[in-house]
Design an enzyme around this catalytic site. Structure first.
Site: not given
Ligand code: 13P
Length: 251
Positions: A10, A12, A95, A97, A167, A173, A213
């Protein structure tokens, strides 16, 4: 039943179209021998360049969101019809976010999942709890509720084809990965929810990813857990070396 691991990056809000094409060109030789299903979830504007760069390879391309309506007065939105017309096979839906910053709800996640399926696009539906929810002991009911809401009105044939990504928000992150046992525990809960809603065959067919992560050092141990079928990878998917190690996972 043996499920093929599905490993998705992803990206982002990262990379321009030129950077996306260059990245994929560099990545492809590194992942060509992987036996897993591999996906890069790219920003909307990168879709044409990414689809072109990945053509004929074992890397599939995903969008990171879509609207549930076919067209209309929804400024700034992109529909499933548009994604389908470009040949986009996957879309990440719900997601955390998007739930946090763009007011997505369980209801819109469900609408989007149904719309994606109606266009033949496979949704990767995200769920996961906050640290406060985990500490308050409501992780199980929260994640189960998200999954039930997301799957409302989906047939079992549809559910067999979709992907759910667990997740935990506290692991995204932060560098604070869930332990293998924590991740597998929740993926097992999700599979049991699907078993209760549908049946064992459907639950066993469904692929469930872990995200939060994931990196080159921890991915193989996470993916080898019995109810984890690959991962949704953020930061580490932006680096060719790291993502190719993660993509090369062998069961
Ligand atoms: P990270 O791998 O950067 O923690 O992000 C995970 C994520 O949100 C994947 O959709």
């Amino acid at each position: 039943m043996k499920r093929t691991p599905i490993i998705a990056g992803n990206w982002k809000m990262n990379k321009t179209p030129d950077e996306a094409a260059a990245f994929i060109k560099e990545l492809l030789p590194e992942i060509k021998d992987s036996k897993n299903e591999l996906i890069a979830g790219v920003p909307f504007v990168c879709l044409p360049a990414a689809l072109e760069a990945a053509k004929g390879s074992n890397l599939k391309i995903a969008a990171q969101n879509m609207h549930w309506k076919e067209s209309g007065a929804y400024t700034g939105e992109v529909s499933g019809a548009m994604l389908k017309s470009m040949g986009v096979p996957y879309v990440i839906i719900g997601h955390s976010e998007r739930r946090e910053y763009f007011a997505e709800t369980d209801e819109t996640v469900n609408l989007k999942a149904k719309a994606a399926l109606s266009y033949g696009i496979t949704p990767i539906i995200c769920c996961g709890e906050t640290l406060e929810q985990r500490e308050a002991g409501i992780m199980e009911s929260w994640v189960s509720g998200q999954v039930k809401a997301a799957l409302q009105d989906l047939t079992k044939e549809q559910v067999k084809t979709i992907v759910i990504a667990y997740e935990p928000i506290w692991a995204i992150g932060t560098g604070r990965t869930a332990t293998n046992e924590q991740a597998n525990e929740v993926c097992t809960i999700i599979r049991n929810v699907v078993k209760d809603l549908y049946d064992e065959e459907t639950a066993e067919a469904l692929r469930i990813q872990y995200g939060g992560s994931v990196n080159a050092a921890n991915s193989a141990d996470l993916f080898s857990m019995d109810n984890i079928d690959g991962g949704l990878v953020g930061g580490a998917s932006l680096k060719v070396k790291d993502f190719s190690v993660i993509a090369g996972y062998e069961c």
